[in-house]
Design an enzyme around this catalytic site. Structure first.
Site: not given
Length: 390
Positions: A92-93, A95-96, A146, A222, A272, A310, A312, A315, A354
């Protein structure tokens, strides 16, 4: 370096299957990318990420710039060598994270001034600096710097005029990112980010301007920033399928299992979200049959696993055989409830394994359904199962 090959498209929706080739490997889409903000997916060994089928993970420019710093990362040849992950990474840049600082930051045409949340140092993050940091990180996919347009600030819902000003600033920053990325001769791929708030016509203007810049891939930013679910779905339904069909599309920061399926229906290739890992640390499990909160007293003596289907480690244990098929090597809800009540670190670790396994398996099932020409049937079954309850 980025190569994108569209493999198949669902005739009844915008859903599609593709293959994305990056410097550190091949990614089959649609794909979910676990979030590793500080250079680690919290509570999960890299080996476990490999075993559960993670193809690409995230790192964060802002936080890694703060700690451990560029001098350390440069000594390891970038983020792959530092965290010992040799598959693709997207960063990620920043920005967030800058947006989330609120009143602690000041945005101008040049960039963002803010006080370091680590030691209080005065810092200045610009499009050029973001590109320089991400070049040191050597991430396979670099995101443009951004401004993340908020849905509301202190109860004030962002107006069309404010959303336009923010979107146009992000476009100017996109051009600066592209110029600096080229100057640095970064061999990886730079994605542009579509902004425009909750206004479709602004999203369209942003999209068209970014497409004219010819980025190797595009993201929709956004969304999932506090807006009502209906608005998030409205923008998700509007924007992704209008992006170039021959390039990857990434929906940032989304979301629940239902959001992922909806996003794929709208033509999204990449997702993501911190939700599977963050919720895990709070005893919230995602399953094929709905969500389960392990802190509920009804689980105190329950011998069943979190999800009987499941495979995993939480489980099914090391056997990989689901409980429903005779496997009994996993951990019971009673035991996981006990770990959570005692504050034992194994609890959130198993929950994280999980939840990530569930998310990654959900994407694998969507890929298989698209390959088989049965995506519509998959979507119907998915909603039926999730509504059944645990």
């Amino acid at each position: 370096m980025l190569q994108f090959e569209l493999l198949t498209q669902d005739p009844a929706s915008h859903a599609r299957r593709a293959r994305l080739v990056l410097r550190h490997g091949v990614v089959q889409t649609p794909v979910f990318m676990p979030v590793g903000t500080y250079g680690t997916v919290k509570g999960v060994m890299p080996r476990s990420l490999h075993e559960m089928g993670a193809q690409i993970i995230l790192g964060n420019t802002f936080h890694l710039w703060m700690r451990p710093g560029l001098d350390v990362l440069q000594g390891f040849g970038g983020l792959h060598g530092f965290e010992n992950w040799h598959k693709p990474i997207l960063t990620d840049s920043g920005g967030f994270q800058v947006w989330s600082l609120g009143e602690m930051r000041k945005i101008s045409e040049e960039g963002v001034k803010f006080a370091s949340p680590v030691n209080g140092d005065r810092l200045f993050l610009t499009p050029e600096v973001s590109m320089q940091i991400q070049t040191v990180l050597n991430s396979d996919i670099v995101m443009q710097f951004d401004e993340c347009t908020p849905y509301e600030t202190k109860g004030h819902v962002t107006t069309e005029r404010e959303a336009r000003a923010s979107m146009e600033l992000s476009l100017r920053w996109a051009r600066r990112c592209q110029a600096e990325f080229a100057r640095l001769q970064n061999p990886n791929a730079l994605f542009g980010i579509v902004q425009g708030g909750m206004f479709e016509h602004l999203r369209q203007e942003s999209l068209e301007a970014l497409v004219a810049m010819d980025f190797p891939g595009y993201a929709v930013g956004g969304v999932s920033v506090g807006e009502p679910k209906e608005d998030m779905q409205r923008i998700t339904a509007h924007t992704p399928h209008r992006l170039p069909a021959h390039k990857p599309r990434y929906l940032m920061g989304v979301g629940t299992p239902e959001d992922l399926v909806f996003g794929v229906q709208q033509g999204v290739d990449m997702f993501d979200c911190v939700m599977p890992t963050r919720n895990a640390r709070n005893g919230h499990y995602f399953t094929r049959f709905g969500d389960l909160k392990i802190r509920n007293a009804r689980h105190k003596a329950d011998p069943r696993p979190i999800d009987e289907t499941c495979t995993c480690h939480a489980c099914a244990g090391s056997s990989g055989v689901p409980w429903a098929e005779g496997g009994r090597e996993g951990f019971s809800r009673a035991y996981l409830h006990h770990l959570d009540r005692c504050g034992e670190m194994l609890g959130p670790m198993l929950a994280t394994v999980h939840n990530l396994h569930y998310y990654l398996n959900l994407m694998a099932e969507m890929r298989a359904a698209l390959d088989a020409g049965a995506f519509g049937e998959f979507v119907r079954r998915f909603h039926e199962d999730r509504a059944r309850g645990v």
